[in-house]
Design a protein around this motif. Structure first.
Motif, PDB file in Angstrom:
ATOM      1  N   LEU A 126     -35.513  -6.311  -4.646  1.00  0.00           N
ATOM      2  CA  LEU A 126     -36.451  -6.638  -5.596  1.00  0.00           C
ATOM      3  C   LEU A 126     -37.872  -5.904  -5.935  1.00  0.00           C
ATOM      4  O   LEU A 126     -38.657  -5.624  -6.713  1.00  0.00           O
ATOM      5  CB  LEU A 126     -36.778  -8.622  -5.688  1.00  0.00           C
ATOM      6  CG  LEU A 126     -35.175  -8.799  -6.130  1.00  0.00           C
ATOM      7  CD1 LEU A 126     -34.843 -10.988  -5.807  1.00  0.00           C
ATOM      8  CD2 LEU A 126     -35.656  -9.095  -8.306  1.00  0.00           C
TER       9      LEU A 126
ATOM     10  N   PHE B  50     -27.563 -13.644  -5.471  1.00  0.00           N
ATOM     11  CA  PHE B  50     -28.678 -13.742  -6.733  1.00  0.00           C
ATOM     12  C   PHE B  50     -27.802 -14.404  -8.331  1.00  0.00           C
ATOM     13  O   PHE B  50     -28.745 -15.592  -8.616  1.00  0.00           O
ATOM     14  CB  PHE B  50     -28.585 -12.653  -6.658  1.00  0.00           C
ATOM     15  CG  PHE B  50     -29.646 -12.704  -8.040  1.00  0.00           C
ATOM     16  CD1 PHE B  50     -31.337 -12.303  -7.573  1.00  0.00           C
ATOM     17  CD2 PHE B  50     -30.180 -12.519  -9.122  1.00  0.00           C
ATOM     18  CE1 PHE B  50     -31.854 -12.341  -8.420  1.00  0.00           C
ATOM     19  CE2 PHE B  50     -31.227 -11.639 -10.181  1.00  0.00           C
ATOM     20  CZ  PHE B  50     -32.250 -12.126  -9.701  1.00  0.00           C
TER      21      PHE B  50
ATOM     22  N   PHE C 173     -29.007 -18.361  -9.327  1.00  0.00           N
ATOM     23  CA  PHE C 173     -29.925 -18.781 -10.614  1.00  0.00           C
ATOM     24  C   PHE C 173     -29.302 -19.051 -11.390  1.00  0.00           C
ATOM     25  O   PHE C 173     -30.135 -20.101 -11.936  1.00  0.00           O
ATOM     26  CB  PHE C 173     -30.866 -16.415 -11.028  1.00  0.00           C
ATOM     27  CG  PHE C 173     -31.847 -16.467  -9.920  1.00  0.00           C
ATOM     28  CD1 PHE C 173     -32.996 -16.868 -10.946  1.00  0.00           C
ATOM     29  CD2 PHE C 173     -31.833 -15.933  -8.945  1.00  0.00           C
ATOM     30  CE1 PHE C 173     -33.843 -15.998  -9.629  1.00  0.00           C
ATOM     31  CE2 PHE C 173     -33.452 -15.576  -8.692  1.00  0.00           C
ATOM     32  CZ  PHE C 173     -33.818 -15.325  -9.257  1.00  0.00           C
TER      33      PHE C 173
ATOM     34  N   GLU D 117     -39.706 -17.131 -10.239  1.00  0.00           N
ATOM     35  CA  GLU D 117     -40.691 -16.185  -9.758  1.00  0.00           C
ATOM     36  C   GLU D 117     -41.043 -16.414  -8.856  1.00  0.00           C
ATOM     37  O   GLU D 117     -41.057 -16.364  -7.544  1.00  0.00           O
ATOM     38  CB  GLU D 117     -41.891 -15.411 -10.011  1.00  0.00           C
ATOM     39  CG  GLU D 117     -42.372 -14.461 -10.021  1.00  0.00           C
ATOM     40  CD  GLU D 117     -43.188 -13.069 -10.111  1.00  0.00           C
ATOM     41  OE1 GLU D 117     -43.636 -12.629  -9.817  1.00  0.00           O
ATOM     42  OE2 GLU D 117     -43.146 -12.973 -11.670  1.00  0.00           O
TER      43      GLU D 117
ATOM     44  N   SER E 158     -37.539 -17.333  -6.126  1.00  0.00           N
ATOM     45  CA  SER E 158     -37.449 -16.100  -5.676  1.00  0.00           C
ATOM     46  C   SER E 158     -38.379 -15.760  -4.712  1.00  0.00           C
ATOM     47  O   SER E 158     -37.577 -15.347  -3.129  1.00  0.00           O
ATOM     48  CB  SER E 158     -38.068 -14.655  -6.906  1.00  0.00           C
ATOM     49  OG  SER E 158     -36.576 -15.149  -7.660  1.00  0.00           O
TER      50      SER E 158
ATOM     51  N   VAL F   3     -42.333 -10.379  -8.552  1.00  0.00           N
ATOM     52  CA  VAL F   3     -41.082  -9.908  -8.527  1.00  0.00           C
ATOM     53  C   VAL F   3     -40.033  -9.809  -9.989  1.00  0.00           C
ATOM     54  O   VAL F   3     -41.003 -10.874 -11.264  1.00  0.00           O
ATOM     55  CB  VAL F   3     -40.418 -11.337  -7.514  1.00  0.00           C
ATOM     56  CG1 VAL F   3     -38.449 -11.275  -8.308  1.00  0.00           C
ATOM     57  CG2 VAL F   3     -40.520 -11.535  -6.612  1.00  0.00           C
TER      58      VAL F   3
ATOM     59  N   HIS G 160     -37.328  -9.284 -11.583  1.00  0.00           N
ATOM     60  CA  HIS G 160     -36.050  -9.580 -12.264  1.00  0.00           C
ATOM     61  C   HIS G 160     -35.094  -8.645 -13.131  1.00  0.00           C
ATOM     62  O   HIS G 160     -34.476  -8.232 -13.389  1.00  0.00           O
ATOM     63  CB  HIS G 160     -35.402 -10.808 -12.817  1.00  0.00           C
ATOM     64  CG  HIS G 160     -35.888 -11.967 -11.940  1.00  0.00           C
ATOM     65  ND1 HIS G 160     -36.651 -13.019 -11.556  1.00  0.00           N
ATOM     66  CD2 HIS G 160     -35.075 -12.113 -10.220  1.00  0.00           C
ATOM     67  CE1 HIS G 160     -37.777 -13.792 -11.048  1.00  0.00           C
ATOM     68  NE2 HIS G 160     -36.307 -12.856  -9.613  1.00  0.00           N
TER      69      HIS G 160
END
Length: 193
Positions: A15, A56, A60, A88, A91, A103, A105
């Protein structure tokens, strides 16, 4: 070393620096282990990436499920996504990243889809699932009279997701909390009864 620790360290590096710029040695150094310690769990960087992407997506999707639950109003959901930049922050917590680190994504996912076209289907499936859940939450708010009755809940969910995902692409001027708040307030005014 636990497999999940390797996945989290790799995702954090991917990332921050991009997939192409990270080697298995970088991941090993991040954890203070040897490259062989990674090979105990993963046969290649590509395998590590694919496992990390599944991790991931699961995290999420679960975070979105929680955020879109009935315990938050639609206005709180918008504030969390658009102003607080909840994903964010999530993360950074999950991957142990510093506050100053940005970050991104969406650019990471774009890089993954360009490098590995088969991942594009998984990204699209994930986005559709999230959009559908968001649309259901919006529709429930419409039915309760919290939002305008003439809204297309699915299109609105897609608009909000596009706005949230695109904020970083607009540049630093649009990343300030005051600007994010103005964007959220404007979206809320368009949606609200």
């Amino acid at each position: 070393m636990a497999k999940e620790s390797i996945i989290i360290a790799a995702l954090g590096l991917f990332l921050r620096r991009g997939y192409k710029s990270v080697s298995l040695i970088d991941v090993a150094n991040e954890l203070g282990i040897t490259k062989g310690g990674i090979y105990h769990y993963f046969s290649s960087k590509d395998e590590l990436l694919r496992t990390a992407l599944n991790f991931f997506f699961q995290r999420f999707e679960a975070k979105y499920t929680d955020l879109l639950s009935d315990k938050y109003s639609i206005q709180e959901v918008l504030h969390s996504l658009m102003v607080d930049d909840a994903f964010e922050r999530y993360s950074k917590e999950l991957f142990g990243l510093e506050r100053e680190c940005s970050v991104d994504h969406m650019h990471f996912m774009i890089e993954m889809m360009l490098l590995f076209p088969d991942i594009q289907e998984k990204v699209q499936q994930s986005q559709v699932l999230i959009c559908e859940a968001f649309a259901k939450r919006i529709q429930a708010a419409v039915e309760k009279g919290e939002l305008k009755s003439n809204l297309d809940s699915y299109a609105l969910a897609a608009n909000i997701m596009a706005m949230v995902n695109g904020q970083k692409s607009l540049g630093s001027h649009f990343r300030y909390p005051e600007m994010r708040k103005r964007m959220m307030d404007n979206m809320w005014a368009l949606m609200n009864t």
